[in-house]
Design an enzyme around this catalytic site. Sequence first.
Site, PDB file in Angstrom:
ATOM      1  N   ARG A  93       0.854  -1.192   0.000  1.00 27.62           N
ATOM      2  CA  ARG A  93       0.000   0.000   0.000  1.00 27.62           C
ATOM      3  C   ARG A  93       0.888   1.240   0.000  1.00 27.62           C
ATOM      4  O   ARG A  93       1.662   1.436   0.940  1.00 27.62           O
ATOM      5  CB  ARG A  93      -0.882   0.032   1.256  1.00 27.62           C
ATOM      6  CG  ARG A  93      -1.788  -1.181   1.433  1.00 27.62           C
ATOM      7  CD  ARG A  93      -2.999  -1.082   0.543  1.00 27.62           C
ATOM      8  NE  ARG A  93      -3.748  -2.326   0.507  1.00 27.62           N
ATOM      9  CZ  ARG A  93      -4.913  -2.514   1.107  1.00 27.62           C
ATOM     10  NH1 ARG A  93      -5.458  -1.556   1.808  1.00 27.62           N
ATOM     11  NH2 ARG A  93      -5.539  -3.666   0.979  1.00 27.62           N
ATOM     12  N   ARG A 101      -1.691  -6.298  11.937  1.00 29.46           N
ATOM     13  CA  ARG A 101      -2.738  -5.531  12.637  1.00 29.46           C
ATOM     14  C   ARG A 101      -3.393  -6.402  13.716  1.00 29.46           C
ATOM     15  O   ARG A 101      -3.590  -5.962  14.848  1.00 29.46           O
ATOM     16  CB  ARG A 101      -3.766  -5.045  11.605  1.00 29.46           C
ATOM     17  CG  ARG A 101      -4.883  -4.177  12.105  1.00 29.46           C
ATOM     18  CD  ARG A 101      -4.513  -2.716  12.324  1.00 29.46           C
ATOM     19  NE  ARG A 101      -4.201  -1.914  11.167  1.00 29.46           N
ATOM     20  CZ  ARG A 101      -5.092  -1.325  10.367  1.00 29.46           C
ATOM     21  NH1 ARG A 101      -6.384  -1.479  10.579  1.00 29.46           N
ATOM     22  NH2 ARG A 101      -4.695  -0.577   9.362  1.00 29.46           N
ATOM     23  N   GLU A 111       0.535   4.109   0.923  1.00 29.61           N
ATOM     24  CA  GLU A 111      -0.069   5.140   1.771  1.00 29.61           C
ATOM     25  C   GLU A 111       1.033   6.034   2.306  1.00 29.61           C
ATOM     26  O   GLU A 111       2.023   5.534   2.835  1.00 29.61           O
ATOM     27  CB  GLU A 111      -0.829   4.488   2.925  1.00 29.61           C
ATOM     28  CG  GLU A 111      -2.148   3.895   2.476  1.00 29.61           C
ATOM     29  CD  GLU A 111      -2.627   2.751   3.361  1.00 29.61           C
ATOM     30  OE1 GLU A 111      -1.890   2.349   4.273  1.00 29.61           O
ATOM     31  OE2 GLU A 111      -3.734   2.260   3.094  1.00 29.61           O
ATOM     32  N   ARG A 114      -0.685   2.234  12.908  1.00 31.82           N
ATOM     33  CA  ARG A 114      -1.370   1.001  12.528  1.00 31.82           C
ATOM     34  C   ARG A 114      -1.310   0.694  11.031  1.00 31.82           C
ATOM     35  O   ARG A 114      -2.030  -0.170  10.538  1.00 31.82           O
ATOM     36  CB  ARG A 114      -2.814   1.011  13.025  1.00 31.82           C
ATOM     37  CG  ARG A 114      -3.583   2.262  12.688  1.00 31.82           C
ATOM     38  CD  ARG A 114      -4.965   2.191  13.266  1.00 31.82           C
ATOM     39  NE  ARG A 114      -5.945   2.549  12.254  1.00 31.82           N
ATOM     40  CZ  ARG A 114      -7.183   2.145  12.239  1.00 31.82           C
ATOM     41  NH1 ARG A 114      -7.615   1.315  13.164  1.00 31.82           N
ATOM     42  NH2 ARG A 114      -8.011   2.532  11.304  1.00 31.82           N
ATOM     43  N   HIS A 115      -0.466   1.440  10.310  1.00 34.29           N
ATOM     44  CA  HIS A 115      -0.304   1.174   8.878  1.00 34.29           C
ATOM     45  C   HIS A 115       1.147   0.874   8.520  1.00 34.29           C
ATOM     46  O   HIS A 115       2.054   1.537   9.011  1.00 34.29           O
ATOM     47  CB  HIS A 115      -0.751   2.390   8.050  1.00 34.29           C
ATOM     48  CG  HIS A 115      -2.212   2.628   8.100  1.00 34.29           C
ATOM     49  ND1 HIS A 115      -2.791   3.452   9.031  1.00 34.29           N
ATOM     50  CD2 HIS A 115      -3.223   2.145   7.335  1.00 34.29           C
ATOM     51  CE1 HIS A 115      -4.110   3.466   8.839  1.00 34.29           C
ATOM     52  NE2 HIS A 115      -4.394   2.676   7.816  1.00 34.29           N
ATOM     53  N   GLU A 142     -10.121  -1.561  13.163  1.00 31.52           N
ATOM     54  CA  GLU A 142     -10.482  -2.443  12.047  1.00 31.52           C
ATOM     55  C   GLU A 142      -9.371  -3.452  11.793  1.00 31.52           C
ATOM     56  O   GLU A 142      -8.207  -3.089  11.686  1.00 31.52           O
ATOM     57  CB  GLU A 142     -10.697  -1.591  10.784  1.00 31.52           C
ATOM     58  CG  GLU A 142     -11.117  -2.422   9.598  1.00 31.52           C
ATOM     59  CD  GLU A 142     -10.802  -1.768   8.261  1.00 31.52           C
ATOM     60  OE1 GLU A 142     -11.056  -0.563   8.113  1.00 31.52           O
ATOM     61  OE2 GLU A 142     -10.296  -2.490   7.381  1.00 31.52           O
ATOM     62  N   SER A 190     -11.704  -6.369   6.232  1.00 26.85           N
ATOM     63  CA  SER A 190     -12.802  -5.961   5.348  1.00 26.85           C
ATOM     64  C   SER A 190     -13.255  -7.208   4.627  1.00 26.85           C
ATOM     65  O   SER A 190     -12.421  -8.034   4.239  1.00 26.85           O
ATOM     66  CB  SER A 190     -12.317  -4.979   4.287  1.00 26.85           C
ATOM     67  OG  SER A 190     -12.254  -3.713   4.843  1.00 26.85           O
TER      68      SER A 190
END
Length: 431
Positions: A208, A405, A210, A216-217, A354, A357
């Site tokens: 990712r 996570r 990001e 948390r990433h 979270e 998903s």
Amino acid sequence: MESSKRVLISECEQYVGKEVVLKGWVKKIRQLGKVGFLLLRDRTGTIQCVLEQEQNQLKIETESVVQVTGVLVDTEKTANGVELQVRELTILAEAGPLPFEINKNHVKVGLDHLLNHRVLSLRHEQINAIFTIQSMFVKGFTEFLTTEGFTRIFTPKIVSQGAEGGANVFTFNYFDKHAYLAQSPQFYKQMMVGAGFERVFEIAPVYRAEEHNSSRHLNEYISLDVEIGFIDNVEEVMEMERRVLQYTFQYVKEHCPNQLDLLKVEIPVLNNIPKMTLEEAQQLLKDKYQKSSPEGDLNTEGEKYIGRYIKDKYGSDFVFITNYPRTSRPMYTMPNKENPALTDSFDLLYKGSEITSGGQRIHCQTELIESFKEKGLNPSEFTTYINSFAYGMPPHGGFGIGLERIIMKFLNLGNIREASAFPRDCDRLIP
Ligand code: ATP
């Protein structure tokens, strides 16, 4: 140097009265008059070794790798009830000066320093326990799914398009073409369901791009991905996730009692996971906590409040948030029959964060093409994926869990980087 079969420290009690060869790292060394005590560590534990006379004269740095030969004797002075009377000691590899003191109950250096010197920090019992638990978690997860008829798959990480349509993807030159690093195995796991495997799972890295540096990433993480064919509804997908997690945590409890003790963590109860629609969750945040939510989602703060509310009301660390609107879910998500503005999708929150998903997917090709168009995506850029729906795709659904996570939440770690041996974030490309 004598060579004979190595005995592991965990096996020492069986060899009392016998001469054995042990190998490992020097955890500590201290002198008491003529006698020296060397605490030896291998992958199974630690043992006290008693050094006399000439071995005691050797200059040994802590963390050096040594081989010791001697007789195991009973003692009341050590926790495991045995110690080694050393006859011969050989240094196999000397350690240099250490960048920080590793052999303390709690290492008092910052996370960055620990990550910079990962090979050393991973030797600490508590840090090591995180990865032993992680390994067993993956093993339990694999074991459950395999017995439930799932096939483990391996799909490409070099891909020609991003699963969600292009945002947050790393691009690079692939000979004369542009390629991406896979953000998710989404398309391929669905294709493998349609390829006749029906039930598949993959445990592999995803990427990712990001740009935010959050606790948390990560920019590379391990995704535990599951996809199930021939489902009747999304409830079946949620139930499968509940069951696999229940089994996996139980597996960790059975296989890592010492590590769990060391980290002082409890196994969560997963007999029943409460469910709440996104609308209900957003309403609750507004009415009870005066908190607003972003359009079609919960933010980090909202997840925290909902997690706490569910814990207080139902005693559960987990809650499924369901029925996200179409606008906030990817184009492959199945619209809800009663309210097509919503989807048959869910997120799973664990301790207010979270971790998953998931949802049911569209399996009808014409409906899928329509959904791509509604999202402003050009179906012709996704032909291999879309074409795979032309040969009979069963109704299906699945989910993805971020390994680091879930381990972070399970072990109450303050930062996701602690759950990755060699984390990749915006600043960190080494070690
Ligand atoms: P978030 O809202 O936490 O950024 P997301 O909605 O982008 O996550 P999904 O694409 O739905 O996440 O991915 C499924 C799961 O993968 C998440 O629930 C989480 O466990 C994990 N995950 C997603 N992005 C990351 C990341 N950058 N680092 C670590 N784990 C991640």
